[in-house]
Structure formats: structure tokens, C-alpha cells
Design a protein around this motif. Structure first.
Motif, PDB file in Angstrom:
ATOM      1  N   LEU C  60       0.812  -1.222   0.000  1.00 26.83           N
ATOM      2  CA  LEU C  60       0.000   0.000   0.000  1.00 26.83           C
ATOM      3  C   LEU C  60       0.841   1.265   0.000  1.00 26.83           C
ATOM      4  O   LEU C  60       0.339   2.335  -0.303  1.00 26.83           O
ATOM      5  N   GLY C  61       2.101   1.159   0.392  1.00 26.10           N
ATOM      6  CA  GLY C  61       2.925   2.370   0.473  1.00 26.10           C
ATOM      7  C   GLY C  61       2.604   3.207   1.688  1.00 26.10           C
ATOM      8  O   GLY C  61       2.237   2.686   2.740  1.00 26.10           O
ATOM      9  N   LEU C  62       2.729   4.508   1.528  1.00 23.95           N
ATOM     10  CA  LEU C  62       2.539   5.473   2.623  1.00 23.95           C
ATOM     11  C   LEU C  62       1.036   5.680   2.837  1.00 23.95           C
ATOM     12  O   LEU C  62       0.363   6.300   2.013  1.00 23.95           O
ATOM     13  N   THR C  63       0.508   5.187   3.955  1.00 23.38           N
ATOM     14  CA  THR C  63      -0.939   5.008   4.085  1.00 23.38           C
ATOM     15  C   THR C  63      -1.507   5.687   5.330  1.00 23.38           C
ATOM     16  O   THR C  63      -0.937   5.580   6.418  1.00 23.38           O
ATOM     17  N   PHE C  64      -2.651   6.350   5.123  1.00 21.82           N
ATOM     18  CA  PHE C  64      -3.440   6.928   6.215  1.00 21.82           C
ATOM     19  C   PHE C  64      -4.482   5.892   6.635  1.00 21.82           C
ATOM     20  O   PHE C  64      -5.224   5.377   5.802  1.00 21.82           O
ATOM     21  N   VAL C  65      -4.561   5.594   7.951  1.00 27.38           N
ATOM     22  CA  VAL C  65      -5.546   4.626   8.463  1.00 27.38           C
ATOM     23  C   VAL C  65      -6.466   5.351   9.441  1.00 27.38           C
ATOM     24  O   VAL C  65      -6.002   6.017  10.372  1.00 27.38           O
ATOM     25  N   ARG C  66      -7.773   5.214   9.215  1.00 33.83           N
ATOM     26  CA  ARG C  66      -8.737   5.897  10.092  1.00 33.83           C
ATOM     27  C   ARG C  66      -8.858   5.136  11.418  1.00 33.83           C
ATOM     28  O   ARG C  66      -9.035   3.921  11.452  1.00 33.83           O
ATOM     29  N   GLY C  67      -8.797   5.882  12.520  1.00 35.18           N
ATOM     30  CA  GLY C  67      -8.701   5.276  13.837  1.00 35.18           C
ATOM     31  C   GLY C  67      -9.831   4.349  14.207  1.00 35.18           C
ATOM     32  O   GLY C  67      -9.614   3.323  14.863  1.00 35.18           O
ATOM     33  N   ASP C  68     -11.040   4.640  13.800  1.00 34.99           N
ATOM     34  CA  ASP C  68     -12.163   3.833  14.288  1.00 34.99           C
ATOM     35  C   ASP C  68     -12.247   2.470  13.642  1.00 34.99           C
ATOM     36  O   ASP C  68     -13.177   1.722  13.920  1.00 34.99           O
ATOM     37  N   THR C  69     -11.296   2.129  12.781  1.00 35.34           N
ATOM     38  CA  THR C  69     -11.270   0.800  12.181  1.00 35.34           C
ATOM     39  C   THR C  69     -10.239  -0.106  12.851  1.00 35.34           C
ATOM     40  O   THR C  69     -10.091  -1.265  12.465  1.00 35.34           O
ATOM     41  N   ILE C  70      -9.551   0.416  13.867  1.00 35.06           N
ATOM     42  CA  ILE C  70      -8.418  -0.275  14.483  1.00 35.06           C
ATOM     43  C   ILE C  70      -8.838  -0.990  15.766  1.00 35.06           C
ATOM     44  O   ILE C  70      -9.537  -0.421  16.598  1.00 35.06           O
ATOM     45  N   ILE C  71      -8.412  -2.241  15.926  1.00 39.43           N
ATOM     46  CA  ILE C  71      -8.608  -2.969  17.184  1.00 39.43           C
ATOM     47  C   ILE C  71      -7.376  -2.807  18.076  1.00 39.43           C
ATOM     48  O   ILE C  71      -7.482  -2.367  19.196  1.00 39.43           O
ATOM     49  N   TYR C  72      -6.205  -3.207  17.565  1.00 39.04           N
ATOM     50  CA  TYR C  72      -5.001  -3.001  18.360  1.00 39.04           C
ATOM     51  C   TYR C  72      -3.794  -2.709  17.475  1.00 39.04           C
ATOM     52  O   TYR C  72      -3.825  -2.954  16.260  1.00 39.04           O
ATOM     53  N   ILE C  73      -2.764  -2.189  18.095  1.00 37.01           N
ATOM     54  CA  ILE C  73      -1.495  -1.889  17.423  1.00 37.01           C
ATOM     55  C   ILE C  73      -0.384  -2.516  18.261  1.00 37.01           C
ATOM     56  O   ILE C  73      -0.232  -2.194  19.445  1.00 37.01           O
ATOM     57  N   SER C  74       0.380  -3.424  17.652  1.00 33.87           N
ATOM     58  CA  SER C  74       1.443  -4.110  18.401  1.00 33.87           C
ATOM     59  C   SER C  74       2.719  -4.138  17.562  1.00 33.87           C
ATOM     60  O   SER C  74       2.671  -3.937  16.344  1.00 33.87           O
ATOM     61  N   PRO C  75       3.865  -4.374  18.179  1.00 35.11           N
ATOM     62  CA  PRO C  75       5.125  -4.346  17.425  1.00 35.11           C
ATOM     63  C   PRO C  75       5.234  -5.533  16.467  1.00 35.11           C
ATOM     64  O   PRO C  75       4.813  -6.648  16.787  1.00 35.11           O
ATOM     65  N   ALA C  76       5.794  -5.277  15.279  1.00 38.46           N
ATOM     66  CA  ALA C  76       5.993  -6.367  14.323  1.00 38.46           C
ATOM     67  C   ALA C  76       7.077  -7.319  14.812  1.00 38.46           C
ATOM     68  O   ALA C  76       7.039  -8.520  14.545  1.00 38.46           O
ATOM     69  N   ASN C  77       8.023  -6.753  15.564  1.00 44.50           N
ATOM     70  CA  ASN C  77       9.117  -7.574  16.088  1.00 44.50           C
ATOM     71  C   ASN C  77       9.066  -7.529  17.608  1.00 44.50           C
ATOM     72  O   ASN C  77       9.393  -6.523  18.212  1.00 44.50           O
ATOM     73  N   ILE C  78       8.652  -8.638  18.214  1.00 42.87           N
ATOM     74  CA  ILE C  78       8.518  -8.663  19.665  1.00 42.87           C
ATOM     75  C   ILE C  78       9.884  -8.867  20.283  1.00 42.87           C
ATOM     76  O   ILE C  78      10.612  -9.800  19.926  1.00 42.87           O
ATOM     77  N   LYS C  79      10.203  -7.932  21.197  1.00 40.19           N
ATOM     78  CA  LYS C  79      11.526  -8.009  21.827  1.00 40.19           C
ATOM     79  C   LYS C  79      11.495  -9.003  22.976  1.00 40.19           C
ATOM     80  O   LYS C  79      10.505  -9.131  23.678  1.00 40.19           O
TER      81      LYS C  79
END
Lengths: 79, 79, 79, 79, 79, 79, 79
Positions: C60-79
Motif C-alpha cells: 500500500l505504500g505510505l498510508t493513512f488509516v482511520r482510527g475507528d477501524t483499528i482494534i489493536y497496534i502491536s510491534p511487528a518484532n517482539i523483543k
């Protein structure tokens, strides 16, 4: 029994400390003792249990419930 | 145990640092240590894991959860 | 690692410049580098990719995501 | 390319005049040139086309899109 | 009968103490005596009963109903 | 044609008196002449017709449409 | 007929006392005489009837309808 209910939140206030049934939008119910609520109808239930088709499915303990998932709140023991 | 809960957010405040179960509207659950919350019930869980049908499906790590997707938040270990 | 998270948005602030997984309400996921967010949890992801069933479906490239569509945000690489 | 994006709306501002893909909650996509947006993420697309399963289904022309139906907005041509 | 209804809430005010049918978004109905309401259309019903397909399924007693689950409120006994 | 659109509502303002297609969230469309709108995107259509699968199903006349049911608004006649 | 409609609510104001069709999000319709409305598009219908597939299913009488369940409001008798 229905005295002194001027506004809907008055009923929730009178229900503190009583066991209540909370009908959720996902067709499940929670049962527990109402400890607290706010204007969004976020509530706290103590000794909460999740009910599905009339049976206890899970014991949840002291539980925060987000208001926008609630359909109705009624007494567990109808007088 | 249920002392000092005047408002629902008091429970979340007391739950900081404890492992909690977060029931989501999409029928999944997250388990993790509650680190932070705000008035929208946006929360941060540390060491979050996604649970489906009682099994861990994914390790998510340090996770931001948007409040409007949450049904309830209860302790992972019921006292 | 979990220091200094007083409020949920603190985590998003610390996550700027890191690759994050964004779980959407439509069961899909976006992966990309978090560049910006606001109080509605509208976010910008750089080099975003749409993931379905664990596979990259679209770049998708450089993308704007509207907040009300999001459940959670987590790291792609878990430390 | 990702310079100067402090807030999510900065990206939309930089995207004016460019062809963008707008993913809708109903699983369809709109493609068109972004002409305007507001804080609700209501947008105007010029020469909008409705896409379903990767194919153009309809030419819509100069189109107003209501913000609360949008999942994400990404460039039609990824640099 | 329809006198003095300038605003929709005037009707709810005149309906206090009367038995009303509350149509919910989940296709069920509640019947009970309207005791209170607020601007969110949160209401209190006394002697509430849940109706499905025209039959009483449950006696709920004195019940708080969250406004955003309601489609319409009409009199149980049409004059 | 796309001159003078600073904000999304500018397009609606320029579209007054023109026949527009209104795509609804329930997969139906309304066609009619746009007479008025407000900031919630509530609109009034004159000579409105309900379209389903490309066919006129109903003539609705002078119709009020609630904004939160609208996905997009585009011209009936693309120039 | 379409004179003097500057804002969408002007149409509702002009429709007071007339029989209107109210299309609901649950695919049903209500028909009745519009008595009152507010800015949330909460309305009161007199002599309301519930319509499903073009047939009267229920007589509801003097009915309060919550605004967020409404798709459109059009005249029962098109001039």
C-alpha cells in the motif's frame, strides 16, 4: 419499590450492592454485584459470571464492563 | 477486595500492573499486564497474547488496544 | 521496556519509527512503520502492507488509516 | 518521502492532487484524485471509480465520500 | 391525544407511568411501565418483560435500558 | 470543473440543484436533485428514487436522508 | 413544492402534520403522521404502523422513534 427514580441513573445508584443481570449486545449476559457506574454506563461488577443460554460459562471475578456493549441491566432477583 | 471503587475507572487504576483478560467485540480475547488506560478505555497491555477458544494464537508483545473494541476487562487470576 | 507509559498514547509516541502490526476490525492486518498518530488513533504507516491469513496481499505504500477501524497496534518484532 | 508528517492529516494534505486508493468498510475501493478533506476525513475525489475485486465497476466522477466509511487511504501509484 | 408534543421528548414525558413497548435493535422487545428517561433515551421500565416473536420470554423486573439499543417506543395499549 | 473545492462541503454546495447519486450503507442507492445538506451530511433530495441493482424500485418524492447512512454522493450525469 | 428548504431540517419542519414513510436500518418501515422531531432526528409519529415487505405488520399508535435508526423520511403520498 419504584420510588425516587427521577432519572435512569437513579436506578443504577439504588442498585449498587445488589446482584444484577447485564444483557450484552453479543447475546451473552453477565451476572454480578453492581459496585460502580458512570454516565457512559461503564460499570463494575463484583463476582461476575458470564452466562450463555442460561448457564454459567465463566467466572470473571471483579470486572469492568464498557457501557456501549450493554443493552439492559435488571435485578438478578426479581422482588 | 472491592474497597475504594467509587467509579469504574477506579478499578482499572487498581488493576495496573496485574494480568488482565480483555474481551473484544470480535469474540477474541487479549491477555496481558495492564500498564495504562484513558477515559476512552484505550489501554496498553504488556506481554499481550491473543486468545481464541481458550488457546493462545499469537504473542503480541507491548500492545495498544483501542477502547471501542472492548466488552469487558477482568483479572486473569481470580482471587 | 515498559517504562514511562503513563497513558496509552505514550506507547504510540514511543513506537514512532518502528514497524507495527495494526489489527483492523475487518479481520485484516496492516504492517508498516508508524510515522504519526492523533487522539482519534488515526495513524500513518510507511511502507504499509495488507496481511490476510498471515500473507501479504497488497503493498500500500505510505498510508493513512482511520482510527475507528483499528482494534489493536502491536510491534511487528517482539523483543 | 516521509518527511514533514507530524500528524496524520499532514499526509492527506500532501496527497492533494494525487491519485489515491480509498478502502471502504463495505469491502469496495474508490480510486480518484484527492481534492479536499476535513477533520472527519470526509473527502472529495475527482474522476472517482468504484473498484470491486480489482476491477472498475463504475465511473462516479467528482465524488464526496463520508469519512466514517473509510478504512484507509493509500497512493494509487506506490513510489 | 397528540396535543402538546412540541419535541420528541415531550411524548416520553407524557408516557411516564404508562405501559410501553420498546423495540430493540436485536429484534427483541421489552414491555413495561416507563418510569424515567434522559436525553440519551436511556430509560427505566418497571415490571419489564422481554418479548420474542410475540411471547414473553423473561420477567426482568425494574430494568435500566441503554438508549442506543432502542429503535422505537410505543404504547402497549393503543387508544 | 474541480475549481474552488477547498473543503468537502464545497462540493455539496456546488451540487445543489443537480441530480446526484447517493450510495447508502445498506447497498441501495438514492437518485434525486440535491436541495440541501448540513454538517452531519443530512441531505434533502427532490424527486428521489430508490435504486437496487441498477433498477428503480420506488419513487420517494421529496426525501430527507440521514447523513450517517451515506457512503458517497456523486453526480448522476458524469461530465 | 421545494421552496424554502435551506437546511435539511426545514423539510422536516414543513412535513409536520403530514403522513410520512420512515425507512429504518433494520429493513422495516414505519408510516405515520409526523408530529415532532429534534436535531438528532428523533421523531414522533402519530398513528404509526410498521410495514414489512409492503404490508402492515403492526399498529403502533403514537410512537417515539430514535433518530440513529433512520435511513430516510419521505412523504407517504407523493404529489
Amino acid at each position: 419499590m419504584t420510588n425516587n427514580i427521577e432519572r435512569p441513573l437513579d436506578l443504577l445508584n439504588q442498585s449498587k450492592g445488589k446482584e444484577m443481570i447485564v444483557q450484552l449486545k453479543n447475546d451473552k449476559q453477565l451476572v454480578g454485584v453492581l459496585l460502580a457506574f458512570d454516565i457512559h454506563i461503564n460499570i463494575v461488577l463484583d463476582n461476575a459470571r458470564e452466562i450463555e443460554n442460561g448457564e454459567i460459562k465463566k467466572h470473571l471475578g471483579l470486572t469492568f464492563v464498557r457501557g456501549d456493549t450493554i443493552i439492559y441491566i435488571s435485578p438478578a432477583n426479581i422482588k
